[in-house]
Every structure is written in structure tokens, then in C-alpha cells.
Motif scaffolding. Structure first.
Motif, mmCIF file in Angstrom:
data_model
loop_
_atom_site.group_PDB
_atom_site.id
_atom_site.type_symbol
_atom_site.label_atom_id
_atom_site.label_comp_id
_atom_site.label_asym_id
_atom_site.label_seq_id
_atom_site.Cartn_x
_atom_site.Cartn_y
_atom_site.Cartn_z
ATOM 1 N N ASP A 1 -8.898 -3.722 7.936
ATOM 2 C CA ASP A 1 -7.913 -4.799 7.851
ATOM 3 C C ASP A 1 -8.593 -6.105 8.266
ATOM 4 O O ASP A 1 -9.466 -6.104 9.139
ATOM 5 C CB ASP A 1 -6.749 -4.531 8.821
ATOM 6 N N PHE A 2 -8.177 -7.203 7.648
ATOM 7 C CA PHE A 2 -8.838 -8.466 7.970
ATOM 8 C C PHE A 2 -7.846 -9.623 7.941
ATOM 9 O O PHE A 2 -6.788 -9.543 7.327
ATOM 10 C CB PHE A 2 -10.016 -8.719 7.015
ATOM 11 N N GLN A 3 -8.239 -10.696 8.593
ATOM 12 C CA GLN A 3 -7.371 -11.871 8.735
ATOM 13 C C GLN A 3 -7.330 -12.678 7.441
ATOM 14 O O GLN A 3 -8.359 -12.863 6.793
ATOM 15 C CB GLN A 3 -7.897 -12.743 9.872
ATOM 16 N N THR A 4 -6.136 -13.138 7.108
ATOM 17 C CA THR A 4 -5.971 -14.042 5.966
ATOM 18 C C THR A 4 -5.135 -15.232 6.439
ATOM 19 O O THR A 4 -4.674 -15.265 7.579
ATOM 20 C CB THR A 4 -5.197 -13.360 4.831
ATOM 21 N N THR A 5 -4.876 -16.153 5.527
ATOM 22 C CA THR A 5 -3.916 -17.217 5.781
ATOM 23 C C THR A 5 -2.540 -16.556 5.923
ATOM 24 O O THR A 5 -2.263 -15.564 5.259
ATOM 25 C CB THR A 5 -3.901 -18.167 4.568
ATOM 26 N N LEU B 1 3.002 -12.612 1.641
ATOM 27 C CA LEU B 1 2.337 -11.437 1.085
ATOM 28 C C LEU B 1 1.515 -10.679 2.107
ATOM 29 O O LEU B 1 1.024 -9.593 1.838
ATOM 30 C CB LEU B 1 1.386 -11.881 -0.022
ATOM 31 N N ARG B 2 1.320 -11.276 3.254
ATOM 32 C CA ARG B 2 0.393 -10.707 4.230
ATOM 33 C C ARG B 2 1.062 -10.600 5.587
ATOM 34 O O ARG B 2 1.675 -11.558 6.046
ATOM 35 C CB ARG B 2 -0.847 -11.611 4.354
ATOM 36 N N VAL B 3 0.927 -9.412 6.187
ATOM 37 C CA VAL B 3 1.522 -9.208 7.511
ATOM 38 C C VAL B 3 0.420 -9.419 8.544
ATOM 39 O O VAL B 3 -0.309 -8.500 8.880
ATOM 40 C CB VAL B 3 2.094 -7.782 7.632
ATOM 41 N N ASN B 4 0.294 -10.649 9.027
ATOM 42 C CA ASN B 4 -0.808 -10.982 9.930
ATOM 43 C C ASN B 4 -2.118 -10.435 9.373
ATOM 44 O O ASN B 4 -2.861 -9.727 10.039
ATOM 45 C CB ASN B 4 -0.537 -10.439 11.341
ATOM 46 N N GLY B 5 -2.373 -10.727 8.114
ATOM 47 C CA GLY B 5 -3.642 -10.316 7.512
ATOM 48 C C GLY B 5 -3.457 -9.299 6.407
ATOM 49 O O GLY B 5 -2.357 -8.787 6.186
ATOM 50 N N ASN B 6 -4.550 -9.036 5.726
ATOM 51 C CA ASN B 6 -4.580 -8.055 4.638
ATOM 52 C C ASN B 6 -4.745 -6.676 5.270
ATOM 53 O O ASN B 6 -5.637 -6.469 6.096
ATOM 54 C CB ASN B 6 -5.765 -8.393 3.722
ATOM 55 N N LYS B 7 -3.866 -5.777 4.872
ATOM 56 C CA LYS B 7 -3.848 -4.457 5.528
ATOM 57 C C LYS B 7 -4.365 -3.349 4.613
ATOM 58 O O LYS B 7 -3.976 -2.200 4.743
ATOM 59 C CB LYS B 7 -2.415 -4.128 5.989
ATOM 60 N N LYS B 8 -5.237 -3.698 3.690
ATOM 61 C CA LYS B 8 -5.760 -2.654 2.800
ATOM 62 C C LYS B 8 -6.908 -1.875 3.443
ATOM 63 O O LYS B 8 -7.535 -1.043 2.781
ATOM 64 C CB LYS B 8 -6.201 -3.261 1.465
ATOM 65 N N GLY B 9 -7.174 -2.123 4.691
ATOM 66 C CA GLY B 9 -8.277 -1.426 5.360
ATOM 67 C C GLY B 9 -8.090 0.080 5.357
ATOM 68 O O GLY B 9 -6.983 0.587 5.515
ATOM 69 N N ILE B 10 -9.225 0.772 5.201
ATOM 70 C CA ILE B 10 -9.236 2.226 5.420
ATOM 71 C C ILE B 10 -9.310 2.437 6.931
ATOM 72 O O ILE B 10 -8.840 3.433 7.463
ATOM 73 C CB ILE B 10 -10.446 2.849 4.676
ATOM 74 N N PHE B 11 -9.866 1.429 7.598
ATOM 75 C CA PHE B 11 -9.844 1.405 9.061
ATOM 76 C C PHE B 11 -9.028 0.189 9.496
ATOM 77 O O PHE B 11 -8.887 -0.782 8.744
ATOM 78 C CB PHE B 11 -11.273 1.295 9.612
ATOM 79 N N THR B 12 -8.515 0.245 10.691
ATOM 80 C CA THR B 12 -7.805 -0.915 11.229
ATOM 81 C C THR B 12 -8.827 -1.995 11.586
ATOM 82 O O THR B 12 -10.038 -1.755 11.564
ATOM 83 C CB THR B 12 -7.031 -0.549 12.501
ATOM 84 N N ARG B 13 -8.327 -3.163 11.931
ATOM 85 C CA ARG B 13 -9.257 -4.228 12.325
ATOM 86 C C ARG B 13 -10.036 -3.838 13.589
ATOM 87 O O ARG B 13 -11.132 -4.320 13.819
ATOM 88 C CB ARG B 13 -8.480 -5.529 12.553
#
Ligand code: GCB
Length: 605
Positions: free
Chosen positions: A561-565, A569-581
Motif C-alpha cells: 500500500d502506498f500514499q497518494t493524494t 477514490l483512495r482511502v488514505n492511499g492506494n490499497k492495492k498492496g499485497i503487503f500493507t504499507r
């Protein structure tokens, strides 16, 4: 030719590299009066900030996190007297997105582009055996004339704000290490290597660029420290008998030592670890040392808590351990060149890298990946400013290839991410970029770019430039997600059938696919955003991948997961990570691990 050497800073018999990392003085130029107020001679205030790091996530005020404009850094450095007579450089691993460097109040150098190194030649401007004041003005505004593309707007309250045309937070500042370097007047500037494997032996064709005319010799040592080859001259061949090849997860690294000599006197010595391997595309295969490889892995980001995009050696280590655990063998440096230490680690660990230049957001939309999914067509390359963008893009590409060409891990260049490809104006732009990559790389590594959802057969005019067709596809997420996933699969297969019908005889690779997933959410039956849905989604796409022989790799979006604007569309960042941030596995990680541990390296060969 670049005006400064891109070689990684090292201390050798003839060179010194002293880290300038640590706490620097820091000041945000809210009033935009830094130049006028003489910040070049010293910045106001007493605030200190770590380098390397993004400046955004340390503070508690939103106006700092969102700050767009000039930020100023300052540090006093001691320049040893015994360095007098040498060339003295200050080398920035990156300054995002542009910087001006002042030493003792005088402007010395500037650089455009936030993800590649540059040197300020301060030889004539430092006082020896004394402290010198280094001030750097870093600007993080986004434009359409530099990469990555975006806009800078001004809010009614007078504050500027970044509007990226891309899906990651506009982290900035001095995000990579800074070095003070001393090198001899005549020094090794650059070198190129190309490999030929014949039977058990290998030939390394080399050429070395120096800043003078003295003799050059090149020596190769194996991992035991024994000499493996020796050659003389600025260019020539190193003959390696019984060569140990660099292989996936079985990296063998030789140590290459380059010397400039004047009789018995050593003028300069530089060394770097290298790996002997070849890369080639043949039909639909990606060949490493003549053998087919199937890519498994990730699109990544440099992104972590607190330091943002700042290089973090501990996070790097953890990421490689997780990639090994899950059975990955490759990653794409989405969407910009990463810190050099990451390529060194990939060389050591035997990972394959698709190395991407920061050409992202070349699509006229604030959320290009979203609007493209709707089939929207735009003409990004028809702007009046396109020639300026092309110039910046070519310059960044030259810096990228010069910096990274000698890493065995780098097997391909990604020249753009999700550009507009539907207008005629895109074609000459692509041609210049693809030709330049070929011209600069003596190894002629495959070139690619990541195709956005609407770049499909019949619409995309640029895929013929690619040696590997790289698709970013979100069937089952942006297109027909949730209960409609069965229709997503139908559409997905329909598109792949259309590609198949073109008979391109090239390898295809998925450089993105994925579903946003909250690490905290479980739901039975599944809904979108739950971990159960991520698994359903992955099972669907995996079955599609397995149905087409020309698909030679899968790099899921995203590793973590990573930070976005911020936005809807984004819940405090993009959550498509296979791992969490925080680099812990979601359920999908176990699913991929099971699959990837099973798939042989030569899958579909
Ligand atoms: C894309 C972009 C990537 C985004 C991703 C997403 O196509 O290349 O930067 O983060 O989609 O998750 O929407």
C-alpha cells in the motif's frame, strides 16, 4: 554527453566519498522571497530535518505536508586541506523535482528532474581546511514540461497546490543520500560493458571514458578475490574462462577495477561489482543467458511511513526478504528511477528489474488511469509545450541509462507509464524516445512502456515500438468489479484474443493488475475492498494468464500500500498492496506465494 559523471560515489585508493547525510537546516519559503532575502547565504530559523527523506510527513501541519514551491536546505561541510588539487564535487542522489545549489553564497549548479543524481563541481568555490556553507533550493512544482507530469494550482487563500497527473503522493525534498567527493583531475568518467557467452567462457567487451589521455587498465576479480581477467586500453575485451554467470536468485558478482596509470603511478581507480549475463528477446521469449525466464513480481514504489519517498535502507532489506518469501523474481521501478542502493541489492540477490524513467502522467487527465478505463481518448502530445517535455524526457532517459546500464539486474527499460497512445502526434514522440534508448545502451536491452486500459488493438498507435508488450489492466476492479467479475473475465479474454490475433510474435507482460484491499477488512461472501475479494480477483486473473502462452510475466500492482493524494477514490492511499504499507502480508500474499513458488522459471517455455 552528460557534463558530470553518474558513477556511484566510492572511496578508493584515489577517491574519497564522505556522506553528508544527517540533519540539515530546513526552511519552507511560504513567502517566495528566498532569493531576494539572501537565503543563498544562509537560511533563517533553526529547524533541522533528516536527509535523506521526504519533508512532508514529519510535521503535524497540513500546510507543510501539502506545501508546493521552494524549500531550502543548508549544511556546513568541512573540506580537508589534503584534497586541494583534486576535483571536488557535491553529489546529490536526487533532489525532487529540481534544485539550485549554492556554496558560500554563490550559485554553482542546478538540476531538473527529481529522481536521478547530479553533481555540483565546487572545486573552484570551496575553502580548504575550513567549513563551507552549502545551501540547496529545492522546488517541487509539477508541470507538463517535465516528468512526472502534473499541474500546480493556486487556491483562493493564495497557497499553491500540486495536482499530479499520476497516482502517488508528490513527495519531495532531498530524498536520497548526498556525498562530498574528491576525485583526481584525471578520472574515470564512465564505462560500458557488453557480454558474449560462448560455451563455458565469456567475453566482456568494455569501453572506458576518462577525462585525460593516460593509460587505462581493467582488471576483473572473482568472488574469491582471484584475478579472472586483465586488459589494457580504453576499450577492449576481458576474456573470462569458466565464467560464473549471473542468474536469477543465484547472482554471481565479479569485481571490476578500472585504473588510470602514468607509468607506475596510479592516477585514478574506480571499482564496481558486475554480473556476466545476456538478455535477449526471441519470439515470445525473454531470454536470460539464452534461457527463457517468466517474470513474477511487482510494480513497486519507494514509499514508507514517516520518510515518504526517502531512501530507507531497512525498508529496502525488508522488501527484498518479502519478495524472496513470496517467490518473486522481478520488479518494475514504477514510476521513476529508484535509489541506486536498490539496484545494487537486486544485483546481489539476483532480481530482474524493469527500469522505468519518470515519464508518468503523459495523458491529459487528472486521473489518467481512471479516465482511460472509460475509453476516453485525448491528444496529449499535440500541446505547444510537447517539444519541451520531449527534451526533459530525453535528458532523464540519458541520465537513467548512464546511471543504471552496468547493473546485471536491469534487463529492460520502461520508457513511459500509461501515456496517451491514440493520436498520431504520439508516434514521432515515441520514436525519438525508443531510438534514444537503443542508441545509448550498448547492450541493446529490450524497451517497453506500460499500456493504459484504452491502449488496445485498433486504438493504440505506439505498441509496435515495444520489444515487450507491457499491459496495465484492471478488469475486475475499475472495469466490472465485484459481482460482475465474470463479465470482467469475458472482456479480459476478449482483449487478449484481439492481441493474439495480431500475431505480434513478442512477449507480453502484465506490468499492472490488482484490486484495492483493506488489510483490516474480511467479508464473507466477499465485497470489493475485502481480502476475500482480492483473492477472488487474483484467482480470476491468474487463470487468464495461464490460458495464453505469449504472456511471459506477471507483476502485480502493487507490492505494498502506498500514499497518494487524498480523494474519493483512495482511502488514505492506494490499497492495492499485497503487503500493507508496514510490510505485513494480506491474505492475497499467501495465494501468490503458493502460485509463484510452484511456477518454474521457464514457465511456458
Ligand atoms: C495505474 C497506474 C498506477 C496506479 C494504478 C491504480 O494504471 O499506472 O500508478 O496506482 O493504476 O491503482 O489505479
Amino acid at each position: 554527453m552528460l557534463e558530470y559523471s553518474m558513477l556511484y560515489p566510492r572511496t578508493t585508493k584515489s577517491r574519497r566519498a564522505v556522506s553528508m547525510d544527517g540533519m540539515w537546516k530546513f526552511h519552507l519559503d511560504q513567502e517566495e522571497w528566498g532569493e531576494e532575502k539572501g537565503f543563498a547565504e544562509g537560511i533563517p530559523g533553526k529547524d533541522l530535518i533528516p536527509v535523506p527523506a521526504s519533508f512532508q510527513d514529519f510535521y503535524t501541519g497540513k500546510e507543510i505536508r501539502e506545501f508546493t514551491g521552494d524549500v531550502w536546505y543548508e549544511k556546513d561541510i568541512f573540506v580537508p586541506g589534503e584534497w586541494e588539487g583534486n576535483k571536488i564535487f557535491i553529489r546529490f542522489g536526487a533532489a525532487t523535482h529540481r534544485a539550485v545549489v549554492f556554496v558560500n553564497g554563490k550559485e554553482i549548479a542546478s538540476h531538473e528532474g527529481g529522481f536521478l543524481p547530479f553533481c555540483a563541481d565546487v572545486t573552484e568555490h570551496v575553502c580548504y581546511n575550513a567549513y563551507n556553507k552549502v545551501v540547496v533550493k529545492v522546488n517541487n512544482e509539477l508541470t507538463v514540461t517535465n516528468i512526472p507530469c502534473g499541474e500546480t494550482i493556486t487556491l483562493p487563500n493564495g497557497r499553491k497546490m500540486s495536482k499530479p497527473y499520476f497516482d502517488f503522493f508528490n513527495y519531495s525534498g532531498l530524498q536520497r543520500s548526498v556525498y562530498l567527493m574528491s576525485v583526481p583531475k584525471e578520472y574515470v568518467f564512465d564505462f560500458d560493458l557488453d557480454y558474449k557467452i560462448s560455451g563455458r567462457d565469456a567475453e566482456i567487451n568494455y569501453s572506458v571514458q576518462t577525462t585525460g589521455e593516460h593509460a587505462v587498465e581493467v582488471e576483473l576479480f572473482d568472488e574469491e578475490g582471484k584475478q579472472a581477467a586483465l586488459a589494457k586500453g580504453k576499450s577492449g575485451v576481458l576474456e573470462v574462462e569458466n565464467a560464473h554467470l549471473w542468474r536469477v536468485h543465484k547472482a554471481y558478482l565479479y569485481r571490476l577495477v578500472i585504473r588510470i596509470t602514468d607509468g607506475d603511478r596510479l592516477l585514478d581507480e574506480y571499482e564496481q561489482e558486475i554480473g556476466i549475463r545476456t538478455v535477449e528477446i526471441k519470439g515470445t521469449s525473454i531470454l536470460l543467458n539464452g534461457k527463457p525466464v517468466y517474470l513474477k513480481g511487482f510494480g513497486k514504489h519507494e514509499d514508507s511511513d514517516i520518510v515518504g519517498r526517502g531512501f530507507q535502507i531497512g525498508v529496502m532489506k525488508r522488501d527484498f526478504e518479502l519478495m524472496k518469501w513470496i517467490g518473486a523474481n522481478s520488479f518494475r521501478t514504477a514510476h521513476y528511477p529508484y535509489s541506486e542502493e536498490i539496484y545494487q541489492m537486486a544485483d546481489r540477490e539476483g532480481f530482474l528489474i524493469i527500469d522505468e524513467v519518470a515519464a508518468v502522467g503523459l495523458f491529459a487527465s487528472l486521473m489518467n488511469f481512471m479516465e482511460a478505463s472509460t475509453g476516453k481518448e485525448t491528444a496529449f502530445f499535440e500541446k505547444e509545450t510537447t517539444p519541451l517535455l520531449l527534451k526533459a524526457h530525453k535528458r532523464a532517459l540519458e541520465e537513467l541509462i548512464t546511471r543504471d546500464k552496468n547493473h546485471p539486474s536491469v534487463i529492460a527499460w520502461s520508457l513511459l507509464n500509461e501515456p496517451e497512445t491514440s493520436s498520431d502526434a504520439a508516434v514521432p514522440y515515441f520514436k525519438e524516445i525508443f531510438d534514444l534508448a537503443h542508441e545509448l545502451d550498448v547492450q541493446k536491452r529490450p524497451r517497453t512502456f506500460a499500456l493504459v486500459m484504452n491502449s488496445v488493438p485498433g486504438v493504440c498507435k505506439c505498441y509496435p515500438f515495444s520489444d515487450i508488450i507491457a499491459l496495465n489492466r484492471y478488469y475486475g476492479w475499475y472495469v466490472k468489479g465485484g459481482y460482475e467479475i465474470s463479465e470482467a473475465e469475458v472482456l479480459f479474454r476478449k482483449e487478449l484474443d484481439a492481441w493474439k490475433a495480431l500475431n505480434l510474435n513478442k512477449p507480453f507482460l502484465f506490468t499492472e493488475y490488482g484490486a484495492d484491499t483493506m488489510g483490516t477488512e474480511h467479508k464473507l461472501p466477499s465485497v470489493m475492498w475485502s481480502q476475500e475479494y482480492q483473492e477472488e480477483y487474483l484467482n480470476m486473473v491468474n487463470s487468464v494468464f495461464d490460458s495464453y502462452d505469449f504472456i511471459k510475466g506477471e507483476q502485480v500492482w502493487n507490492f505494498a500500500d502506498f500514499q497518494t493524494t487524498e480523494g474519493i477514490l483512495r482511502v488514505n492511499g492506494n490499497k492495492k498492496g499485497i503487503f500493507t504499507r508496514q510490510r505485513q502480508p494480506k491474505d492475497g500474499a499467501y495465494l501468490l506465494r503458493k502460485r509463484w513458488k510452484k511456477l518454474p522459471l521457464d514457465y511456458k517455455a
